[in-house]
Design a protein around this motif. Structure first.
Motif, PDB file in Angstrom:
ATOM      1  N   GLU A  42       0.701  -1.274  -0.028  1.00 61.10           N
ATOM      2  CA  GLU A  42      -0.078  -0.009  -0.093  1.00 61.10           C
ATOM      3  C   GLU A  42       0.823   1.047   0.002  1.00 61.10           C
ATOM      4  OE1 GLU A  42       0.538  -1.963   2.684  1.00 61.10           O
ATOM      5  OE2 GLU A  42       0.774  -0.677   4.302  1.00 61.10           O
ATOM      6  N   SER A  43       2.077   1.123   0.345  1.00 61.41           N
ATOM      7  CA  SER A  43       2.765   2.363   0.792  1.00 61.41           C
ATOM      8  C   SER A  43       4.334   2.039   0.164  1.00 61.41           C
ATOM      9  CB  SER A  43       2.926   2.758   2.177  1.00 61.41           C
ATOM     10  OG  SER A  43       3.480   1.949   2.889  1.00 61.41           O
ATOM     11  N   TRP A  45       6.742   2.807   2.230  1.00 63.38           N
ATOM     12  CA  TRP A  45       7.255   2.295   3.556  1.00 63.38           C
ATOM     13  C   TRP A  45       7.303   0.595   3.233  1.00 63.38           C
ATOM     14  CZ3 TRP A  45       6.223  -1.376   7.117  1.00 63.38           C
ATOM     15  CH2 TRP A  45       6.665  -1.278   8.366  1.00 63.38           C
ATOM     16  N   ARG A  46       5.867   0.291   2.983  1.00 68.48           N
ATOM     17  CA  ARG A  46       5.809  -1.401   2.872  1.00 68.48           C
ATOM     18  C   ARG A  46       6.574  -1.899   1.869  1.00 68.48           C
ATOM     19  NH1 ARG A  46       4.129  -3.750   6.819  1.00 68.48           N
ATOM     20  NH2 ARG A  46       2.285  -2.048   6.928  1.00 68.48           N
ATOM     21  N   ASP A 119       6.563  -5.007  12.817  1.00 63.86           N
ATOM     22  CA  ASP A 119       5.889  -3.911  12.312  1.00 63.86           C
ATOM     23  C   ASP A 119       4.502  -3.477  13.301  1.00 63.86           C
ATOM     24  OD1 ASP A 119       4.577  -1.773  11.010  1.00 63.86           O
ATOM     25  OD2 ASP A 119       3.986  -3.013   9.594  1.00 63.86           O
ATOM     26  N   PHE A 138       4.408   3.310  17.882  1.00 67.22           N
ATOM     27  CA  PHE A 138       3.501   4.020  17.025  1.00 67.22           C
ATOM     28  C   PHE A 138       2.843   5.136  18.175  1.00 67.22           C
ATOM     29  CE2 PHE A 138       2.845   0.181  14.430  1.00 67.22           C
ATOM     30  CZ  PHE A 138       3.523   0.557  13.337  1.00 67.22           C
ATOM     31  N   PRO A 173      -0.937   1.251  13.544  1.00 65.72           N
ATOM     32  CA  PRO A 173      -0.472   2.469  13.536  1.00 65.72           C
ATOM     33  C   PRO A 173      -1.386   3.554  13.467  1.00 65.72           C
ATOM     34  CG  PRO A 173       0.079   1.149  11.482  1.00 65.72           C
ATOM     35  CD  PRO A 173      -0.345   0.340  12.589  1.00 65.72           C
ATOM     36  N   ARG A 177      -1.418   6.441  16.424  1.00 61.87           N
ATOM     37  CA  ARG A 177      -0.911   7.691  16.129  1.00 61.87           C
ATOM     38  C   ARG A 177      -1.947   8.662  16.564  1.00 61.87           C
ATOM     39  NH1 ARG A 177       1.989   5.460  10.452  1.00 61.87           N
ATOM     40  NH2 ARG A 177       3.790   4.597  11.610  1.00 61.87           N
ATOM     41  N   PHE A 201      -3.796   4.382   4.225  1.00 67.06           N
ATOM     42  CA  PHE A 201      -2.136   4.563   4.057  1.00 67.06           C
ATOM     43  C   PHE A 201      -1.781   4.708   2.520  1.00 67.06           C
ATOM     44  CE2 PHE A 201      -1.756   2.237   8.339  1.00 67.06           C
ATOM     45  CZ  PHE A 201      -1.182   3.446   9.079  1.00 67.06           C
ATOM     46  N   ASN A 228       0.636   8.625   7.370  1.00 62.74           N
ATOM     47  CA  ASN A 228       1.865   8.292   6.656  1.00 62.74           C
ATOM     48  C   ASN A 228       2.217   9.232   5.333  1.00 62.74           C
ATOM     49  OD1 ASN A 228       0.308   7.553   4.366  1.00 62.74           O
ATOM     50  ND2 ASN A 228       1.258   5.426   4.116  1.00 62.74           N
ATOM     51  N   ASP A 256       6.609   8.303   8.876  1.00 66.04           N
ATOM     52  CA  ASP A 256       7.528   7.552   7.863  1.00 66.04           C
ATOM     53  C   ASP A 256       8.970   7.848   7.653  1.00 66.04           C
ATOM     54  OD1 ASP A 256       5.385   5.668   7.960  1.00 66.04           O
ATOM     55  OD2 ASP A 256       5.151   5.660   5.742  1.00 66.04           O
ATOM     56  N   CYS A 276       9.700   6.375  11.025  1.00 62.98           N
ATOM     57  CA  CYS A 276       9.027   5.099  11.203  1.00 62.98           C
ATOM     58  C   CYS A 276       9.874   4.097  10.214  1.00 62.98           C
ATOM     59  CB  CYS A 276       7.579   4.876  10.902  1.00 62.98           C
ATOM     60  SG  CYS A 276       7.051   3.389  11.266  1.00 62.98           S
TER      61      CYS A 276
HETATM   62  O1  AHR Z   1       2.673  -0.228   9.763  1.00 61.57           O
HETATM   63  C1  AHR Z   1       3.434   0.854   9.528  1.00 61.57           C
HETATM   64  C2  AHR Z   1       2.701   1.698   8.541  1.00 61.57           C
HETATM   65  O2  AHR Z   1       2.130   0.751   7.641  1.00 61.57           O
HETATM   66  C3  AHR Z   1       3.400   2.883   7.773  1.00 61.57           C
HETATM   67  O3  AHR Z   1       3.383   4.239   8.535  1.00 61.57           O
HETATM   68  C4  AHR Z   1       2.757   3.148   6.622  1.00 61.57           C
HETATM   69  O4  AHR Z   1       3.201   3.641   5.561  1.00 61.57           O
HETATM   70  C5  AHR Z   1       2.453   1.480   6.181  1.00 61.57           C
HETATM   71  O5  AHR Z   1       1.519   1.456   5.209  1.00 61.57           O
END
Ligand code: AHR
Length: 322
Positions: A42-43, A45-46, A119, A138, A173, A177, A201, A228, A256, A276
């Motif tokens: 999804e991101s 980060w992932r 995570d 978080f 998260p 958060r 996200f 994020n 992130d 993160c």
């Molecule tokens: O679990 C971590 C979070 O999940 C990150 O902040 C985000 O970017 C990711 O999708």
């Protein structure tokens, strides 16, 4: 003589072959198989987290069975059941949401397969259902963002209206958060969360939610609190399309500290990025080895992280790894 030396050579060769066969058999026996269920893609980060897990497994000589859950809990449960059926040595996963894990974790326990969380945390009464949890704090990340906001607005009377772009509903998260921010600002009446919605996200989700926020609240918004970087980047696009200057008209707080987040800070569009780290692979593989070797591992392994305000972005970006 010739017969004796031929026999001796034969014995030597067969001994060497047996030894070689024995070595590879025991090496194979010793190779650890790890089943890993990832949240999705999804991101940014992932993506960095997946690269970290895969490359650390390779470096550690661990046989990794990787499964992408596409942000669906039912896919993760199916993957974990399949790892149990395959009798992997260890199961690790990043739980998409916090609740609903007891049944499948009990199945892993009954099969004597240790489970490591990475995570994200799970919400279970019986914490013996997992060996350890490796990842960020978080809640502390949310507090760090809250403290930064308090400092930023210490000389302003308010109201300071916050529009919150939440992560996946029910995920650790997103829950933490939000809670971390509330913990810090709850006694300061000038801070008000006027809108809060999930963008899951993703960049597209962040953009879509911000478009709606901009339409409804327009110039009333002082702060965008994005859970994020991907959602913050989507919100930046939406604000610009609505004629709002992110980073100037609206303070943008993000999490992130990815390269994309840093670039937006350098462009003056994200004001602060709370770190993160997704680079959890090496710690995970070392915990996997320890667990298989029967060594004690701490119940919680917290990642070291910091806060990056926009003024340090340009000098810090070259050393960022994700
Ligand atoms: O679990 C971590 C979070 O999940 C990150 O902040 C985000 O970017 C990711 O999708």
């Amino acid at each position: 003589m010739r017969l004796i030396s031929r026999l001796a050579l034969g014995t030597l060769v067969s001994t060497a072959m047996t030894f070689a066969a024995g070595t590879s058999a025991s090496a194979q026996e010793k190779q650890i198989t790890l089943g890993f269920s990832q949240v999705g893609a999804e991101s940014a980060w992932r993506t960095a987290n997946t690269v970290s897990v895969k490359s650390a497994a390779k470096d550690a000589g661990i046989n990794l069975k990787f499964s992408d859950a596409q942000q669906k809990q039912e896919n993760q449960i199916r993957a974990i059941r399949s790892f149990i059926a395959q009798k992997v040595n260890v199961i690790a996963f990043s739980p998409v949401v916090e609740s609903g894990w007891e049944p499948v974790l009990n199945e892993a326990k009954a099969a004597h397969i240790p489970v490591i969380l990475t995570d994200r945390a799970v919400d279970v009464k019986d914490t013996s259902l997992y060996v350890t949890m490796i990842g960020s704090d978080f809640l502390e990340e949310g507090r760090r963002a809250g403290r930064w906001l308090e400092e930023r607005y210490k000389n302003e009377p308010g109201p300071i209206n916050i529009a919150e772009l939440q992560g996946t509903v029910g995920s650790a998260p997103a829950n933490d958060r939000h809670a971390g921010l509330m913990e810090v600002v709850k006694n300061d009446p000038k801070f008000k969360i006027i809108a809060s919605q999930s963008g899951d996200f993703t960049l597209a989700g962040g953009k879509q939610v911000m478009e709606a926020f901009a339409k409804t609240y327009g110039k009333q918004i002082n702060v965008v609190y994005a859970h994020n970087d991907d959602m913050a980047l989507g919100a930046i696009q939406a604000m610009e399309e609505a004629g709002i200057k992110p980073g100037k008209d609206v303070t943008v707080v993000s999490f992130d500290a990815t390269k994309g987040g840093f670039e937006a800070m350098i462009a003056g569009k994200i004001n602060v990025d709370v770190e993160c780290s997704p680079l959890l692979g090496p710690q995970l593989m070392s915990a996997v080895k320890d667990v298989v070797a029967g060594k004690q591992v701490p119940k919680r392994i917290v990642t070291n992280e910091t806060v990056f305000p926009m003024n340090v972005a340009a000098q810090t970006l070259p050393s960022r790894k994700y």
